[in-house]
Structures are given as structure tokens and as C-alpha cells.
Enzyme design. Sequence first.
Site, mmCIF file in Angstrom:
data_model
loop_
_atom_site.group_PDB
_atom_site.id
_atom_site.type_symbol
_atom_site.label_atom_id
_atom_site.label_comp_id
_atom_site.label_asym_id
_atom_site.label_seq_id
_atom_site.Cartn_x
_atom_site.Cartn_y
_atom_site.Cartn_z
ATOM 1 N N ASP A 158 0.974 -2.836 -13.400
ATOM 2 C CA ASP A 158 1.675 -2.480 -12.165
ATOM 3 C C ASP A 158 3.034 -1.914 -12.575
ATOM 4 O O ASP A 158 3.421 -2.010 -13.752
ATOM 5 C CB ASP A 158 1.830 -3.756 -11.303
ATOM 6 C CG ASP A 158 2.416 -3.504 -9.914
ATOM 7 O OD1 ASP A 158 2.515 -2.330 -9.501
ATOM 8 O OD2 ASP A 158 2.786 -4.493 -9.244
ATOM 9 N N ARG A 170 4.428 -7.075 5.853
ATOM 10 C CA ARG A 170 4.899 -6.750 4.502
ATOM 11 C C ARG A 170 6.411 -6.944 4.518
ATOM 12 O O ARG A 170 7.120 -6.298 5.281
ATOM 13 C CB ARG A 170 4.542 -5.307 4.122
ATOM 14 C CG ARG A 170 5.273 -4.835 2.869
ATOM 15 C CD ARG A 170 4.748 -3.545 2.312
ATOM 16 N NE ARG A 170 3.466 -3.742 1.670
ATOM 17 C CZ ARG A 170 2.918 -2.879 0.815
ATOM 18 N NH1 ARG A 170 3.539 -1.765 0.501
ATOM 19 N NH2 ARG A 170 1.741 -3.131 0.277
ATOM 20 N N GLN A 207 -4.485 -6.902 -1.986
ATOM 21 C CA GLN A 207 -4.839 -6.038 -3.114
ATOM 22 C C GLN A 207 -5.903 -6.690 -3.990
ATOM 23 O O GLN A 207 -6.787 -6.019 -4.530
ATOM 24 C CB GLN A 207 -3.587 -5.743 -3.950
ATOM 25 C CG GLN A 207 -3.849 -4.800 -5.112
ATOM 26 C CD GLN A 207 -4.195 -3.397 -4.667
ATOM 27 O OE1 GLN A 207 -3.485 -2.810 -3.855
ATOM 28 N NE2 GLN A 207 -5.283 -2.840 -5.180
ATOM 29 N N ARG A 260 -9.362 -1.000 -0.533
ATOM 30 C CA ARG A 260 -8.427 -1.688 0.373
ATOM 31 C C ARG A 260 -8.973 -1.621 1.796
ATOM 32 O O ARG A 260 -8.900 -2.583 2.556
ATOM 33 C CB ARG A 260 -7.037 -1.024 0.316
ATOM 34 C CG ARG A 260 -6.300 -1.173 -1.007
ATOM 35 C CD ARG A 260 -5.923 -2.603 -1.287
ATOM 36 N NE ARG A 260 -5.088 -3.176 -0.247
ATOM 37 C CZ ARG A 260 -3.776 -2.987 -0.111
ATOM 38 N NH1 ARG A 260 -3.121 -2.275 -1.016
ATOM 39 N NH2 ARG A 260 -3.093 -3.538 0.893
ATOM 40 N N CYS A 298 -2.700 -1.244 -8.899
ATOM 41 C CA CYS A 298 -2.705 -1.264 -7.427
ATOM 42 C C CYS A 298 -2.164 0.024 -6.827
ATOM 43 O O CYS A 298 -2.425 0.313 -5.667
ATOM 44 C CB CYS A 298 -1.938 -2.479 -6.918
ATOM 45 S SG CYS A 298 -0.186 -2.471 -7.328
ATOM 46 N N HIS A 333 0.515 -10.588 -3.366
ATOM 47 C CA HIS A 333 -0.115 -9.428 -2.719
ATOM 48 C C HIS A 333 -1.630 -9.693 -2.633
ATOM 49 O O HIS A 333 -2.421 -9.029 -3.304
ATOM 50 C CB HIS A 333 0.188 -8.171 -3.533
ATOM 51 C CG HIS A 333 -0.132 -6.879 -2.825
ATOM 52 N ND1 HIS A 333 -0.518 -6.814 -1.501
ATOM 53 C CD2 HIS A 333 -0.101 -5.588 -3.266
ATOM 54 C CE1 HIS A 333 -0.719 -5.553 -1.168
ATOM 55 N NE2 HIS A 333 -0.480 -4.787 -2.212
HETATM 56 N N1 NVA Z 1 4.632 -4.892 -7.420
HETATM 57 C C1 NVA Z 1 4.689 -3.748 -6.537
HETATM 58 C C2 NVA Z 1 3.382 -3.558 -5.837
HETATM 59 C C3 NVA Z 1 3.341 -2.371 -4.903
HETATM 60 C C4 NVA Z 1 2.041 -2.249 -4.162
HETATM 61 C C5 NVA Z 1 5.819 -3.931 -5.537
HETATM 62 O O1 NVA Z 1 5.987 -5.049 -5.029
HETATM 63 O O2 NVA Z 1 6.555 -2.973 -5.291
HETATM 64 N N1 CP Z 2 -1.143 -0.998 -3.478
HETATM 65 C C1 CP Z 2 -0.405 -0.957 -2.337
HETATM 66 O O1 CP Z 2 -0.195 -1.974 -1.666
HETATM 67 O O2 CP Z 2 0.034 0.285 -2.005
HETATM 68 P P1 CP Z 2 1.060 0.667 -0.832
HETATM 69 O O3 CP Z 2 2.416 0.147 -1.256
HETATM 70 O O4 CP Z 2 0.998 2.161 -0.768
HETATM 71 O O5 CP Z 2 0.621 0.017 0.439
#
Ligand code: NVA
Ligand code: CP
Length: 298
Positions: A217, A102, A132, A285, A257, A129
Amino acid sequence: MQHFLTLDDLTKAQLDTLITRAIELKKTHHRGEIYSPLQNKVLGMIFEKSSTRTRVSFEAGMIQLGGGSIFLSPNDTQLGRGEPVEDSARVISSMVDAVMIRTFEHEKVERFAEYSSVPVINALTDLYHPCQLLADMQTYVEQRGSIAGKIVTWVGDGNNMCHSYINAAAQFDFDLRIATPSDYTPDANIVANTSATISLHTDPREAVEGVDLVVTDVWASMGQEEEQKKREKAFAAFQVNKDLMALADNEALFMHCLPAHRGEEVSAAVIDDPHSVVWDEAENRLHAQKALLELLMA
Ligand code: NVA
Ligand code: CP
């Protein structure tokens, strides 16, 4: 060797099989049956951004499948002190059986994969992502059957999740309507290069008319915290609330998500409504990624 950096790394057939497998693995797990095809396998988990769901689901998933995982944060590894991605990829991949990453730049995950001797999984970048989406597709199928031919509306920011929804529309054969403020449309290249049927809207009401699934989101993603105030203004008309959901099909589902901000991108009444499947979506997940780990590592 198979990486999973975007949904496009798997074929439609592989994705369909994976969703079916995720549903099976969920039942196996709920029955309390032990299934451990990944004994002695190790997943390296590189997190350069925060996470609750992704970390817990990958770690728990590896333990349940008989293997283990190593959590690697930039605060404690040489990656955070500037060791090149190429060198880190060669070294880490020589000791583990798959790596999950990540991070911010999508290009970093691509570079890691290029130098890795084991499968690499994108656990969220600024651009995509995909993990997800596996959970979201599993959730839709469990609740409503095949998503092929359905209409999905993305409401809010044209962000990493939105881009993965564009990929999913092509791979799972649904129509996608994307409603964003005009300054927050999805990446033009991703829009131009998709084979999916998508349409861009600036009026969320027009975009949710009669649809089967509404997804949103956060307005400010990780890394955009300083834009929070500016974005709250820009997105004010894009909250998914009861008035908006009333325009969708009567049986329409709501997904997010998570983490969510009640009162911003979604009202409390919508996220806590029976048509909201966010808790299943989050649990899935675990199951969807176990199916992915089995596919890539077993
Ligand atoms: N769009 C959000 C998703 C978090 C799971 C982010 O990138 O922070
Ligand atoms: N939806 C998701 O990826 O959540 P986290 O940021 O908690 O991993």
C-alpha cells in the site's frame, strides 16, 4: 442489528458465505441480470477523506440492488461544522437504512454506531479498512481457491490496511508475515491481541520467501501527506519490484488496494505484470460490498 466496523464483526461462517455470495453476484451482474432486493432502501455515505473506488462501488452497488444513496461531505453538512457525532448519528440513521463512513479516528465510527439505529459500515478509518479485505479475499479465492493455509506477506507501512490483514489472517486462516521499517510496525495492541499466526520482519526479502500473495500500500496514507518525504527515505528498501517478487512462489499474486504510486511502493513492472490482480481487486469492491449490503440491509 449488525454493524461492520472491522472484520471481527462477522463470524468466520458469515465471511465465507459473504465471499461466496460476492462471487455469485459478480456473475449475475456480468450476465446482465437485474437483482434488486434493496428497493426503496437508502445508504447514507459520509466521506471525510477522498475516495474513488469506495464511493463509486457503494453508489453503483446501491443503484444495482434497486436502492439509492446520499453522498455527504463535511464541506456541505453540519458534521463539518461541529455537530456532535452522537446527534448526527441519531438524525441521519432515522432517515436512511444504513450508513457508510470514511473518516480519520476509528473511535468516531464506533461512536456513530453506538448512537445509530441502522447498520454502520466502516469505509476506512486511520485504523482499519475492512471493506477492502472483502474484495481482496474474493479476488484470491477467484484466482487461486481457498486462502486457508496459505502464506501472505504485507510489505510497507503497518497501517490501516495492514491491521485489516491481521484481522483477515485470523478470520480466513492464513499465515501473515509483515515486513515494515522498525519505526512503522503495526499497532502493538492489534498485534498482541490477534489469534492469527503472524510474524514481524524488517527484511522484506526474508518475508516474501516462498509466499503465495504479496500485498503493499502507499507509504503515506491520507492524513500523512506532510510526512511523504521522510517516509520515502524510511521505506526506500521496501519497494515491491521484480527482484522481490522473484523470491515469492512462482504462482504468487500481487495485490494493492489502490491508488498506487508506481516507482514508490511498487514498480511499474510489478503492478502491470500478469501476476498482479489489482484491477480485479478494485472491481471486486463492487461485488463484495453488494454482498455486504445485502447481508446488512435486505
Ligand atoms: N492506507 C491508505 C489506503 C487508501 C485506500 C490510506 O489510508 O490512505
Ligand atoms: N482502495 C480504496 O479504498 O480506494 P479509494 O480511496 O479510491 O476509495
